[in-house]
Design a protein around this motif. Sequence first.
Motif, short mmCIF file in Angstrom:
data_model
loop_
_atom_site.label_atom_id
_atom_site.label_comp_id
_atom_site.label_asym_id
_atom_site.label_seq_id
_atom_site.Cartn_x
_atom_site.Cartn_y
_atom_site.Cartn_z
N VAL A 122 0.85 -1.21 0.00
CA VAL A 122 0.00 0.00 0.00
C VAL A 122 0.88 1.25 0.00
O VAL A 122 0.59 2.21 -0.73
CB VAL A 122 -0.99 -0.02 1.18
N ALA A 123 1.95 1.24 0.77
CA ALA A 123 2.86 2.39 0.79
C ALA A 123 3.46 2.61 -0.61
O ALA A 123 3.57 3.75 -1.07
CB ALA A 123 3.96 2.18 1.82
N ALA A 124 3.82 1.53 -1.29
CA ALA A 124 4.40 1.64 -2.63
C ALA A 124 3.37 2.15 -3.64
O ALA A 124 3.74 2.75 -4.65
CB ALA A 124 4.94 0.28 -3.08
N SER A 125 2.10 1.95 -3.35
CA SER A 125 1.04 2.38 -4.28
C SER A 125 0.79 3.88 -4.20
O SER A 125 0.27 4.47 -5.14
CB SER A 125 -0.27 1.65 -3.99
N GLY A 126 1.12 4.47 -3.06
CA GLY A 126 0.89 5.90 -2.89
C GLY A 126 -0.51 6.25 -2.42
O GLY A 126 -0.83 7.42 -2.23
N ILE A 127 -1.37 5.25 -2.21
CA ILE A 127 -2.70 5.53 -1.67
C ILE A 127 -2.61 5.56 -0.14
O ILE A 127 -1.58 5.18 0.43
CB ILE A 127 -3.77 4.54 -2.17
N ASN A 128 -3.67 5.98 0.51
CA ASN A 128 -3.66 6.12 1.96
C ASN A 128 -3.35 4.77 2.64
O ASN A 128 -3.94 3.75 2.30
CB ASN A 128 -5.02 6.65 2.43
N ILE A 129 -2.43 4.79 3.58
CA ILE A 129 -1.97 3.57 4.26
C ILE A 129 -3.12 2.86 4.98
O ILE A 129 -3.05 1.64 5.21
CB ILE A 129 -0.79 3.86 5.21
N SER A 130 -4.17 3.59 5.31
CA SER A 130 -5.30 2.96 5.99
C SER A 130 -5.98 1.91 5.11
O SER A 130 -6.70 1.04 5.61
CB SER A 130 -6.31 4.01 6.45
N TYR A 131 -5.75 1.96 3.81
CA TYR A 131 -6.33 0.98 2.90
C TYR A 131 -5.67 -0.39 3.02
O TYR A 131 -6.14 -1.36 2.42
CB TYR A 131 -6.29 1.46 1.45
N ALA A 132 -4.62 -0.50 3.80
CA ALA A 132 -3.99 -1.81 4.03
C ALA A 132 -5.00 -2.80 4.61
O ALA A 132 -4.99 -3.99 4.28
CB ALA A 132 -2.77 -1.67 4.94
N THR A 133 -5.89 -2.29 5.45
CA THR A 133 -6.94 -3.14 6.04
C THR A 133 -7.83 -3.71 4.94
O THR A 133 -8.22 -4.88 4.99
CB THR A 133 -7.80 -2.32 7.02
N GLU A 134 -8.14 -2.89 3.94
CA GLU A 134 -9.02 -3.34 2.85
C GLU A 134 -8.32 -4.36 1.96
O GLU A 134 -8.94 -5.32 1.50
CB GLU A 134 -9.51 -2.14 2.03
N VAL A 135 -7.03 -4.18 1.71
CA VAL A 135 -6.28 -5.17 0.94
C VAL A 135 -6.27 -6.50 1.71
O VAL A 135 -6.49 -7.56 1.14
CB VAL A 135 -4.83 -4.71 0.66
N SER A 136 -6.05 -6.41 3.01
CA SER A 136 -6.05 -7.60 3.86
C SER A 136 -7.38 -8.34 3.77
O SER A 136 -7.42 -9.58 3.71
CB SER A 136 -5.74 -7.21 5.30
N LYS A 137 -8.48 -7.61 3.76
CA LYS A 137 -9.80 -8.23 3.62
C LYS A 137 -9.90 -8.98 2.30
O LYS A 137 -10.44 -10.09 2.23
CB LYS A 137 -10.90 -7.17 3.70
#
Length: 75
Positions: free
Chosen positions: A48-63
């Motif tokens: 998510v950090a490498a994507s440049g989008i908000n780090i809070s979206y890591a939870t959504e990727v995990s889902k």
Amino acid sequence: MKVQDLGRILSDMYNKAPQGKQVAKIHLFGVKYADIIQRNNYSIKDIVAASGINISYATEVSKGVKLSEYVVPRD
């Protein structure tokens, strides 16, 4: 595929998503790339950090990664 490559793909999926569908696209990314993420033991936060989008979206990727056990994306 490296973390940077996955970050680029995630960024593209997020930025090209229709308005209001960005989170669904993040989940889809997790489903589609779960095998690569898990096999290589990649950190979702690093992707998510490498994507440049908000780090809070890591939870959504995990889902999405967790959902990958139960769903198959359509083409």
